[in-house]
Write a protein that holds these residues in place. Structure first.
Motif, PDB file in Angstrom:
ATOM      1  N   ALA A  67     -12.108  -4.530  15.185  1.00 55.20           N
ATOM      2  CA  ALA A  67     -13.113  -5.489  15.643  1.00 55.20           C
ATOM      3  C   ALA A  67     -12.483  -6.866  15.811  1.00 55.20           C
ATOM      4  N   SER A  68     -11.364  -6.882  16.524  1.00 58.77           N
ATOM      5  CA  SER A  68     -10.596  -8.098  16.779  1.00 58.77           C
ATOM      6  C   SER A  68      -9.733  -7.816  17.995  1.00 58.77           C
ATOM      7  N   ALA A  69      -9.151  -8.870  18.579  1.00 61.01           N
ATOM      8  CA  ALA A  69      -8.277  -8.671  19.738  1.00 61.01           C
ATOM      9  C   ALA A  69      -6.828  -8.481  19.319  1.00 61.01           C
ATOM     10  N   GLY A  70      -6.410  -9.141  18.238  1.00 59.87           N
ATOM     11  CA  GLY A  70      -5.013  -9.087  17.805  1.00 59.87           C
ATOM     12  C   GLY A  70      -4.768  -8.005  16.774  1.00 59.87           C
ATOM     13  N   VAL A  71      -3.574  -7.435  16.806  1.00 60.34           N
ATOM     14  CA  VAL A  71      -3.210  -6.396  15.836  1.00 60.34           C
ATOM     15  C   VAL A  71      -1.888  -6.713  15.153  1.00 60.34           C
ATOM     16  N   GLU A  72      -1.441  -7.975  15.243  1.00 61.07           N
ATOM     17  CA  GLU A  72      -0.103  -8.302  14.773  1.00 61.07           C
ATOM     18  C   GLU A  72       0.071  -8.123  13.269  1.00 61.07           C
ATOM     19  N   LYS A  73      -1.034  -8.091  12.503  1.00 65.45           N
ATOM     20  CA  LYS A  73      -0.923  -7.921  11.058  1.00 65.45           C
ATOM     21  C   LYS A  73      -1.020  -6.457  10.629  1.00 65.45           C
ATOM     22  N   MET A  74      -1.192  -5.559  11.593  1.00 65.50           N
ATOM     23  CA  MET A  74      -1.309  -4.143  11.282  1.00 65.50           C
ATOM     24  C   MET A  74       0.063  -3.474  11.300  1.00 65.50           C
ATOM     25  N   PRO A  75       0.242  -2.374  10.527  1.00 65.49           N
ATOM     26  CA  PRO A  75       1.536  -1.666  10.484  1.00 65.49           C
ATOM     27  C   PRO A  75       1.724  -0.808  11.734  1.00 65.49           C
ATOM     28  N   ARG A  82       2.126   8.133  13.092  1.00 69.09           N
ATOM     29  CA  ARG A  82       1.055   9.066  12.727  1.00 69.09           C
ATOM     30  C   ARG A  82       0.223   9.487  13.939  1.00 69.09           C
ATOM     31  N   GLU A  83       0.504   8.892  15.102  1.00 72.18           N
ATOM     32  CA  GLU A  83      -0.232   9.172  16.342  1.00 72.18           C
ATOM     33  C   GLU A  83      -1.733   8.911  16.188  1.00 72.18           C
ATOM     34  N   ILE A  84      -2.036   7.825  15.478  1.00 70.83           N
ATOM     35  CA  ILE A  84      -3.437   7.410  15.307  1.00 70.83           C
ATOM     36  C   ILE A  84      -3.822   6.549  16.501  1.00 70.83           C
ATOM     37  N   THR A 200       3.541 -11.606  21.142  1.00 74.43           N
ATOM     38  CA  THR A 200       4.517 -10.578  21.473  1.00 74.43           C
ATOM     39  C   THR A 200       5.908 -11.178  21.314  1.00 74.43           C
ATOM     40  N   THR A 201       6.919 -10.325  21.409  1.00 73.26           N
ATOM     41  CA  THR A 201       8.293 -10.825  21.352  1.00 73.26           C
ATOM     42  C   THR A 201       8.549 -11.810  22.494  1.00 73.26           C
ATOM     43  N   ILE A 307      -8.083   0.921  24.678  1.00 72.87           N
ATOM     44  CA  ILE A 307      -7.004   1.541  23.911  1.00 72.87           C
ATOM     45  C   ILE A 307      -5.799   0.599  23.905  1.00 72.87           C
ATOM     46  N   MET A 308      -5.180   0.466  22.731  1.00 70.01           N
ATOM     47  CA  MET A 308      -4.095  -0.500  22.578  1.00 70.01           C
ATOM     48  C   MET A 308      -2.727   0.180  22.569  1.00 70.01           C
ATOM     49  N   ASP A 309      -1.754  -0.544  23.105  1.00 79.04           N
ATOM     50  CA  ASP A 309      -0.344  -0.139  23.005  1.00 79.04           C
ATOM     51  C   ASP A 309       0.275  -1.017  21.922  1.00 79.04           C
ATOM     52  N   LEU A 310       0.386  -0.470  20.718  1.00 81.51           N
ATOM     53  CA  LEU A 310       0.842  -1.283  19.595  1.00 81.51           C
ATOM     54  C   LEU A 310       2.273  -1.769  19.778  1.00 81.51           C
ATOM     55  N   SER A 311       3.065  -1.056  20.570  1.00 83.71           N
ATOM     56  CA  SER A 311       4.442  -1.503  20.785  1.00 83.71           C
ATOM     57  C   SER A 311       4.485  -2.808  21.571  1.00 83.71           C
TER      58      SER A 311
END
Length: 314
Positions: A67-75, A82-84, A200-201, A307-311
């Motif tokens: 429930a946010s736009a950023g995922v930078e703090k997630m593993p 785990r293909e989650i 991002t990088t 759907i997000m591309d965590l990479s």
């Protein structure tokens, strides 16, 4: 199907959700517990409570709704391994954030901070430096959902908009588009610079001394994306050197901003504690994205919204 929320929506939002999906076992808590995480098939989170150590307990987890736009703090790597599936609420921030940006711009242009200070001192003065927004030019870094919405509002005020992204590909409500490598050429035209770039990088310290030096010295610099955009030492030096007229900052390299940071006390700086997206309708809008995705998920369709591309970080 067990869906675990690590926050508690208001009762008037929670009850319709439970009624609409009687086949789902919903669990609502105000924080994350490993005991509940072990049982969860789906996790609904703001993303800041999940780390690699905790993720190992999520043995059944197949989908994380952020429930946010950023995922930078997630593993990110552990989740990918785990293909989650991960999806988020991209797009819901555009209304409150665009309104916040416009409010700051109008406040500066119409000298509202100065007026507030005069009122505190009970001083009647007409010496405020008021300017007009009309016929200005705004350069918007990252004209996605949020950037395009602020572009739409600014155009309604007679502002010319320049969008800037990696490719220079067209975006809504941008009069002109430029790529990152053409940024230095476009900057001297800008009266207002607004960044809503993700972390991002590629965006880390994308903005440097050279960018500030080519800006108008009365320009407004606004960072509402992520704090990694610019080294704060570089930003502070640019402010002290009068290379820009105003800085409005909603995000910082380290949050919360340290109490001894010069940004708190520098003139012509507005510190917003990463709250520009806050709204009484935030969770309501999040659930409006979650529900259609949940219907798909229950029907075996994993083509979910956002759907997000965590990479890549978004």
């Amino acid at each position: 199907m067990r869906i675990y929320f690590t926050f508690e929506p208001r009762l008037e939002l929670r009850e319709p959700l439970v009624e609409e999906f009687p086949q789902v076992d919903f669990v609502f808590e105000s924080s994350l517990s490993t005991e509940e995480l072990q049982k969860a098939d789906v996790l609904v989170t703001y993303g800041e409570d999940l780390n690699e150590d905790i993720l190992q307990y999520a043995t059944k987890l197949k989908w994380i709704f952020v429930a946010s736009a950023g995922v930078e703090k997630m593993p990110a790597q552990a989740i990918a391994d785990r293909e989650i599936l991960v999806s988020n609420v991209r797009g819901i921030h555009k209304t409150p954030m665009a309104e916040s940006m416009l409010a700051h711009i109008l406040a500066i242009k119409r000298a509202l901070p100065w007026m507030y200070e005069q009122q505190k001192k009970s001083e009647w003065s007409k010496k405020g430096k008021q300017t007009e927004l009309r016929d200005s030019t705004a350069l918007i870094l990252g004209p996605g959902a949020i950037g395009s919405e602020v572009g739409r509002l600014l155009q309604a005020f007679g502002v010319a908009t320049i969008g800037c992204n990696r490719s220079g590909k067209e975006a809504p409500y941008m009069d002109v588009m430029v790529s990152f490598d053409k940024l230095l050429e476009a900057l001297p035209k800008a009266d207002i610079v607004i960044s809503v770039l993700p972390k991002t990088t590629e965006t880390t310290h994308l903005w440097n001394e050279e960018h500030f030096k080519v800006m108008k010295n009365n320009a407004i610099f606004m960072n509402f994306g992520r704090g990694n955009l610019v080294d704060e030492k570089v930003l502070i030096q640019a402010i002290k050197a009068d290379e820009i007229g105003y800085a409005v900052l909603d995000v910082f390299e380290q949050e919360p901003l340290a109490a001894n940071s010069p940004l708190w006390t520098l003139p012509n700086v507005i510190v917003s504690p990463h709250i520009s997206s806050h709204s009484s309708r935030y969770v309501e809008r999040s659930l409006n994205i979650f529900k259609p995705s949940l219907i798909k998920w229950l029907n075996g369709d994993i083509d979910l919204e956002n759907i997000m591309d965590l990479s890549r970080g978004y």
